[in-house]
Design an enzyme around this catalytic site. Structure first.
Site, PDB file in Angstrom:
ATOM      1  N   ASP A 264      -2.278  -5.153  10.571  1.00  0.00           N
ATOM      2  CA  ASP A 264      -1.898  -3.770  10.280  1.00  0.00           C
ATOM      3  C   ASP A 264      -1.700  -3.041  11.619  1.00  0.00           C
ATOM      4  O   ASP A 264      -2.048  -3.555  12.688  1.00  0.00           O
ATOM      5  CB  ASP A 264      -2.937  -3.078   9.395  1.00  0.00           C
TER       6      ASP A 264
HETATM    7  C1  BGC Z   1      -0.508   1.076   7.131  1.00  0.00           C
HETATM    8  C2  BGC Z   1       0.289  -0.063   6.548  1.00  0.00           C
HETATM    9  C3  BGC Z   1       1.727   0.049   6.968  1.00  0.00           C
HETATM   10  C4  BGC Z   1       1.793   0.107   8.466  1.00  0.00           C
HETATM   11  C5  BGC Z   1       3.203   0.196   9.012  1.00  0.00           C
HETATM   12  C6  BGC Z   1      -0.270   1.239   8.618  1.00  0.00           C
HETATM   13  O1  BGC Z   1      -0.864   2.405   9.105  1.00  0.00           O
HETATM   14  O2  BGC Z   1      -1.878   0.839   6.883  1.00  0.00           O
HETATM   15  O3  BGC Z   1       0.170  -0.042   5.147  1.00  0.00           O
HETATM   16  O4  BGC Z   1       2.459  -1.035   6.465  1.00  0.00           O
HETATM   17  O5  BGC Z   1       1.085   1.249   8.907  1.00  0.00           O
HETATM   18  O6  BGC Z   1       3.745   1.424   8.801  1.00  0.00           O
END
Ligand code: BGC
Length: 723
Positions: A264
């Site tokens: 993530d």
């Molecule tokens: C979120 C994810 C997301 C990623 C990219 C993160 O802060 O937890 O769900 O896919 O950002 O935007």
């Protein structure tokens, strides 16, 4: 020819990966393991793209820029390796469908597959190759803002939806000619954050991990998802993005899965904040060793991994494996043959009429009717005066919900617009906001009360704005923000039949609202067709059919509240009776145990009657099939869809078991007066659990089965599992 699944063996692809790797420098391999968002100069001649220092992107939506980056990667980087363009396409790209929690309330797998496919169609046309979805985190805590992004509290429903979404996203034959890869997230147990606070610590038994939180991920991977995203949270002290138990033992060894693991955003660097890594180099070493192939955004890999390899802290074999998996995915996606897209496609496809028609169907099926006293709904508008009140009645942004990608407020049909379009030629429609969303003043109440008093029916549209749920949007209080509850009370107090339409990204604790109004329709954040869909239901053009995928609490103090809670030694039976009131039971002094609205609950304009439950297999072997039959009659006078649910309880087991667990469901259309005889076939293998030795077992003994319209009611029978 059918597409190959991303993880299917393919010797030709493997040979190509080996050939590419053999010609790559260590930095170029680490480039494949690096993902970044748009930065100044990214489309320039001397950017990380042309240097081969970037393998994939996130958050880049501009099709022309995507094409430019892809062209430079293919034509100007030393090895000509294309990028994978990844984006958060959570509930639609430009055509915004209901938030996933709302859509889950349709329990309509075919619909969910179709909306996922359409989202993929639009995303792909705009240049996206990789969709960071489905979000399959089980969530049992409405305080957690990300509950909006998932499919609710139940693993069986979540698994079925995860599969449908993966099928939809990874569909063949998209107009762009490209393919999309799905990315179930966030691996794992992110939804179990302590106190419902985002990014918070997770302390969870391995049994619960295996029985509740892991299954939706396995379902998504079995359905062919080619990647997975490791989460932000820790699990029992080990951050998910440095967790070799979940990322290697479970994912690679137990599940034998060979797709790409993406961290993530910044989760690799955040190992430092978790207090398990001393610095970025340490964080990079731990993540890659645990099994994270791509570092999303933290720069730990691009800035520190090469030095760590050269210092002998990480073996280059690990780098080859990780970079190899990324290259393999690129080859399977066909990016080496086609990296760019035809820019004219977006104008034709994004937000087109066909997609909006599907958005309307999805919104209709997602909304859940929770109360309908005095037959307040459907409204017969002819000759009536209808007061449409509330801060969200004509709100253009709230219906889009969190993570609305390229969705635009201007595309939204507000609830008021939908009501006007459906009824303005038959009824007089008055609109008064009454208050603002977060107001603490009652200044506009007099006008609202006046309008309601003059009307035959009042529709009050209240709830949360789009950005009140989603990532980092946790709430400690789960009432309506501002003075909205006072507004509902004031309108209902006029005595005019009052219908509340609730726009929300989470289950709310609103017992007073539910008490005050005659009818309550939970619309969630329904997407661009909010108003049309709400009007379809309010005026009876469509019949409500949604059922809650998540429990609504009466009070925040009941959280976590979910129907499949385990048995205790002191269960409080007969709530609301004298027996319930006896002390020393598992209960509260000051609140009931029961929820405001239970999982699986939702009303219809039809009246469904359940009868003649038959357990066709009173004795089932663990490798056999439980067969259950029931009659469901529509005793109402309109055709309706009923979601028939089967719950099972393992009465005596070696560990305490949930009081009931959903095992099967069917969504059926039943005409007035018609009886549908439904048969459910449930593999006995699905009736097991993880025992004290961490083995999945189906234990012999007595089981109860409940078939009905929600988790809280139904016909009950029993059967034995026999050896
Ligand atoms: C979120 C994810 C997301 C990623 C990219 C993160 O802060 O937890 O769900 O896919 O950002 O935007």
């Amino acid at each position: 020819m059918a597409h190959k699944r991303y993880t299917d063996p393919d010797p030709a692809i493997d040979a190509k990966v080996a050939e590419l790797l053999s010609g790559m420098s260590l930095e170029e391999k680490i480039g494949q393991m690096t993902q970044r968002g748009m930065a100044p100069g990214m489309t320039d001649k001397h950017s990380p793209v042309t240097k081969g220092a970037l393998g994939s992107t996130l958050g880049v939506f501009d099709t022309a820029k995507i094409n430019e980056m892809q062209r430079r990667a293919v034509e100007e980087s030393r090895l000509g390796i294309p990028l994978i363009v990844g984006n958060d396409v959570i509930h639609g790209y430009r055509t915004i469908f209901p938030i996933p929690l709302g859509e889950a309330c349709s329990w309509d797998l075919d619909l969910i597959e179709r909306t996922a496919r359409m989202a993929a169609e639009e995303a792909s046309a705009a240049g996206t190759d990789w969709i960071f979805a489905p979000m399959v985190d089980i969530a049992r805590d409405g305080r957690w803002g990300r509950i909006a992004e998932g499919s609710g509290e139940d693993p069986v429903l979540d698994c079925a939806i995860a599969r449908a979404r993966v099928r939809g996203y990874q569909s063949e034959g998209l107009a762009s000619g490209k393919r999309i890869v799905a990315c179930p997230k966030h691996f794992v147990a992110y939804g179990a954050a302590e106190s419902g606070k985002d990014y918070n610590t997770v302390d969870l038994s391995e049994n619960l991990l295996r029985d509740v939180y892991l299954p939706p991920f396995l379902a998504a991977l079995e359905e062919g998802a080619g990647s997975i995203m490791s989460a932000f949270n820790d699990i029992n002290g080990v951050p998910a993005s440095a967790n070799s138990f979940t990322l290697r033992t479970i994912l690679r060894e137990e599940w034998d899965w060979s797709g790409v693991v993406l961290s993530d955003a910044h989760a690799v660097g955040e190992l430092i904040d978790h207090g398990v890594a001393a610095d970025y180099e340490d964080a990079a070493c731990q993540a890659v060793t645990a099994g994270v192939d791509i570092d999303m955004g933290s720069a730990a890999y691009p800035d520190h991994l090469a030095a760590a390899v050269r210092a002998g802290k990480v073996s280059e074999t690990l780098i080859d494996e990780a970079a190899g998996r990324v290259l393999r995915l690129k080859l399977m996606l066909g990016l080496f043959e086609q990296a760019t897209v035809d820019e004219s496609l977006t104008a034709r496809l994004l937000g087109c009429r066909e997609h909006r028609t599907l958005a309307r169907e999805a919104a209709v099926k997602s909304m859940v009717l929770l109360k309908n006293d005095r037959d307040a709904l459907p409204i017969k508008p002819a000759g009536k005066t209808i007061a449409v009140i509330g801060p969200l009645a004509d709100h253009r942004r709230a219906p889009l919900g969190c993570w609305h990608c390229d969705g635009r407020p201007d595309d939204v049909t507000t609830i008021l617009e939908g009501i006007r379009a459906a009824a303005a030629d038959k009824a007089r429609i008055i609109h008064i906001a009454g208050c603002g969303l977060g107001d603490d003043e009652h200044d506009g109440f007099d006008d609202a009360i006046h309008a309601a008093s003059d009307a035959d029916v009042a529709i009050v549209v209240v709830g949360e704005d789009a950005d009140m749920s989603g990532e980092a949007q946790c709430r400690a209080y789960l009432g309506l923000p501002g003075v909205q509850e006072d507004l509902v009370e004031a309108v209902a107090a006029t005595g005019t039949p009052t219908v509340a339409v609730l726009l929300t990204g989470r289950p709310l604790a609103i017992p007073t609202v539910a008490e005050d109004v005659d009818a309550l329709l939970v619309a969630w954040h329904p997407g661009v067709e909010a108003g049309t869909a709400a009007a379809d239901l309010l005026f009876g053009k469509a019949n409500p059919s949604g059922k809650l995928a998540v429990t609504f609490p009466r009070a925040v103090g009941q959280i976590p509240i979910y129907y499949a809670h385990r048995s205790t030694g002191r269960p409080a039976h007969g709530e609301g009776t004298e027996d319930w009131n006896k002390p020393y039971k598992s209960r509260y002094r000051d609140e009931w145990n029961s929820p405001l609205f239970p999982f699986g609950f939702g009303l219809s304009y039809s009246a469904f009657v359940y009868d003649a439950l038959q357990i066709l297999t009173p004795a089932v072997r663990p490798d056999g099939t439980l067969r259950v039959r029931v009659d469901v009659t529509n005793a109402g006078d309109v055709t309706g869809d009923e979601i028939v649910q089967v719950y099972v309880r393992d009465v005596v087991a070696s560990l305490t078991r949930p009081v009931k667990e959903l095992k099967a469901f069917q969504r059926v259309t039943i005409a007035p007066g018609e009886t549908r005889e439904l048969t459910f076939e449930i593999p006995a293998a699905s009736l097991g659990f993880t025992n004290a030795r961490m083995q999945y077992v189906v234990e012999p003994g007595r089981f109860e089965v409940q078939v009905g319209p929600s988790s809280a009611e139904g016909l009950v029978g029993s059967f034995q599992v026999v050896e």
